[in-house]
Scaffold this motif. Structure first.
Motif, PDB file in Angstrom:
ATOM      1  N   LEU A 175      18.433 116.337  86.585  1.00  0.00           N
ATOM      2  CA  LEU A 175      17.182 115.689  86.215  1.00  0.00           C
ATOM      3  C   LEU A 175      17.504 114.508  85.323  1.00  0.00           C
ATOM      4  CD1 LEU A 175      14.034 115.637  86.037  1.00  0.00           C
ATOM      5  CD2 LEU A 175      14.276 116.958  83.916  1.00  0.00           C
ATOM      6  N   ASP A 198      16.345 114.629  90.551  1.00  0.00           N
ATOM      7  CA  ASP A 198      14.946 114.341  90.243  1.00  0.00           C
ATOM      8  C   ASP A 198      14.894 113.310  89.120  1.00  0.00           C
ATOM      9  OD1 ASP A 198      14.141 116.180  92.099  1.00  0.00           O
ATOM     10  OD2 ASP A 198      13.515 117.712  90.664  1.00  0.00           O
ATOM     11  N   SER A 200      12.353 112.049  86.145  1.00  0.00           N
ATOM     12  CA  SER A 200      11.143 112.315  85.368  1.00  0.00           C
ATOM     13  C   SER A 200      10.660 111.023  84.718  1.00  0.00           C
ATOM     14  CB  SER A 200      11.433 113.365  84.284  1.00  0.00           C
ATOM     15  OG  SER A 200      10.371 113.437  83.353  1.00  0.00           O
ATOM     16  N   ALA A 279      13.626 112.731  94.043  1.00  0.00           N
ATOM     17  CA  ALA A 279      12.183 112.907  93.928  1.00  0.00           C
ATOM     18  C   ALA A 279      11.728 112.536  92.529  1.00  0.00           C
ATOM     19  CB  ALA A 279      11.802 114.358  94.230  1.00  0.00           C
ATOM     20  N   ARG A 281       9.363 113.231  89.310  1.00  0.00           N
ATOM     21  CA  ARG A 281       8.646 114.306  88.634  1.00  0.00           C
ATOM     22  C   ARG A 281       7.868 113.724  87.456  1.00  0.00           C
ATOM     23  NH1 ARG A 281      10.716 119.389  90.320  1.00  0.00           N
ATOM     24  NH2 ARG A 281       8.778 120.129  89.374  1.00  0.00           N
TER      25      ARG A 281
END
Length: 441
Positions: A175, A198, A200, A279, A281
């Motif tokens: 992340l 991911d 954020s 992705a 987040r």
């Protein structure tokens, strides 16, 4: 008279060169074993990583008096940039003026004028007196590490300052917190090594491609700058044509217009989002063991959390009061350089602006050197500069409404800023020329 120059990165070299150019004695201090600042990946406090390249093109970044070679890439790597700074320092014989492997630990006003500079180097600790100090130790060395609710993260928690290569993330669930330029660079690295990636984000971003119509994007409008509203309207439409709408890829809609915060010069992150390699987040709410709980109520399990949360200004060898610090954001200095209460103490490089390049920092150093020369040869001109600095500040925004974030506290518009600095240099230089002509007569 001798002036201390702290740092041998772009701003430090610009300071040394301009003092040299105007015949002002100087002594340099540098923690690393050579020049280049953070662009030397092996330097003690370097925060660059193996894949790091300029996010502005060489044309808009280089020193005007020392252009990069034609065979250097449009967006050079940190290795090419280190070679460039070596060449610059060698060309003007700047290395001989530095003490390398030397850390400045304290800078204090001397009892009867001047400044005492204490440093630790190969010969141990020593304190030397200088008539002035030019602080150029950089703005991207001290990590900004936020605090999070909940317990400690059970996996590996690292700041981007500790990141060097995508191999550090091999096979791991990653992340990345923050989608600025470094965060997006590391995300693009990570997709080739990590098990999953991911990103954020707290807010939306404007993404700028490095190339438009086959040319570096920042070279397309180098004439007279457009008014802020017109440039935002034109460039905003162009971006939608070339990069699309980032909301499509999962980013929140930006809460600001383009150029009201630093844009992300990385369209590859959108490429990888479109391919499902990573992705987006929501913002992090708290840690829960190996899990991260996001503010939208979702959670994910990770092996590594990379904090791409930027850096904070750090002048640990100076009493903050000497810089009129606006806690906690940034010092309150005229043109981000000068405190009228301490006229021989200067900060160079404390500017952030899209496209200002190293030439903008060179012009800062030119202003300082010209002022110091005027203090000796044209004191009336120096006093006039000091009076202007105590008066109303020039508008450095260029008509843009910058986000009220801590990291934007020293953000300026490059055209407005360079215009203000050049004006001061021109006024001082004109008075200096008159003084020299008068002395000659």
């Amino acid at each position: 008279m001798s002036y201390a120059v702290i740092g041998a990165g772009p701003s430090g070299l610009a300071a040394a060169r301009n003092l040299q150019r105007l015949g002002i004695a100087w002594q340099g201090y540098e923690l690393a074993s050579g020049v280049g600042g953070l662009w030397d990946i092996d330097a003690p406090r370097s925060t660059v990583y193996e894949s790091a390249h300029l996010i502005s093109s060489k044309t808009t970044t280089q020193f005007a008096e020392h252009p990069m070679r034609d065979d250097v890439a449009d967006y050079p790597s940190h290795r090419e940039l280190l070679a460039y700074f070596d060449d610059f320092a060698d060309r003007f014989d700047l290395k001989s003026g530095y003490r390398f492997d030397t850390e400045v630990t304290r800078v204090e006003p001397a009892p009867f004028g001047g400044w005492d500079v204490t440093s630790v180097g190969p010969d141990g600790e020593r304190t030397e007196r200088h008539d002035g100090v030019l602080v150029a130790n950089g703005t991207l060395a001290e990590p900004n590490v936020p605090t999070f609710e909940g317990g400690m993260f059970a996996g590996e928690l690292m700041h981007t300052s500790a990141y060097k290569s995508g191999t550090q993330l091999a096979g791991k669930r990653v992340l990345i917190v923050g989608a600025g330029n470094s965060g997006c660079d590391i995300a693009v690295d990570a997709v080739h090594h990590a098990a999953s990636v991911d990103l954020s984000v707290r807010r939306g971003y404007h993404f700028v491609p490095k190339y438009v119509l086959g040319r570096p994007a920042d070279t397309l409008n180098q004439g007279r700058p457009l008014p802020a509203r017109i440039k935002q309207a034109v460039d905003g439409r162009l971006l939608k044509l070339f990069t699309g709408d980032p909301v499509r890829f999962g980013f929140p809609a930006p809460d600001h217009k383009i150029y009201e915060s630093h844009p992300v010069v990385n369209s590859l992150v959108l490429h990888h989002l479109g391919h499902g390699d990573l992705a987006v987040r929501a913002d992090v709410e708290r840690f829960d063991g190996d899990d991260v709980v996001f503010r939208d109520g979702t959670r994910g399990t990770y092996d590594v959390v990379v904090l791409a949360t930027g850096y904070r200004l750090h002048y640990p060898f100076l009493d903050p009061a000497l810089l009129r610090w606006r806690a906690p954001a940034a010092p309150d200095l005229y043109l981000n350089v000068w405190n009228p209460d301490h006229p021989t103490l200067f900060v160079l490089g404390m500017i952030e602006a899209s496209g200002i390049g190293w030439q903008g920092r060179y012009e800062q150093a030119e202003l300082v050197a010209t002022y110091l020369r005027a203090r000796i040869q044209a004191p009336v001109a120096a006093a006039a500069f000091e009076e202007r600095a105590r008066g109303p500040r020039p508008d450095l925004s260029g008509g843009y409404r910058y986000l009220g974030l801590e990291r934007m506290a020293y953000y300026v518009n490059k055209d407005a800023y360079r215009r203000a600095v050049r004006r001061e240099v021109g006024l001082l230089a004109k008075d200096l020329e008159r003084a020299e002509q008068g002395a000659a007569a």
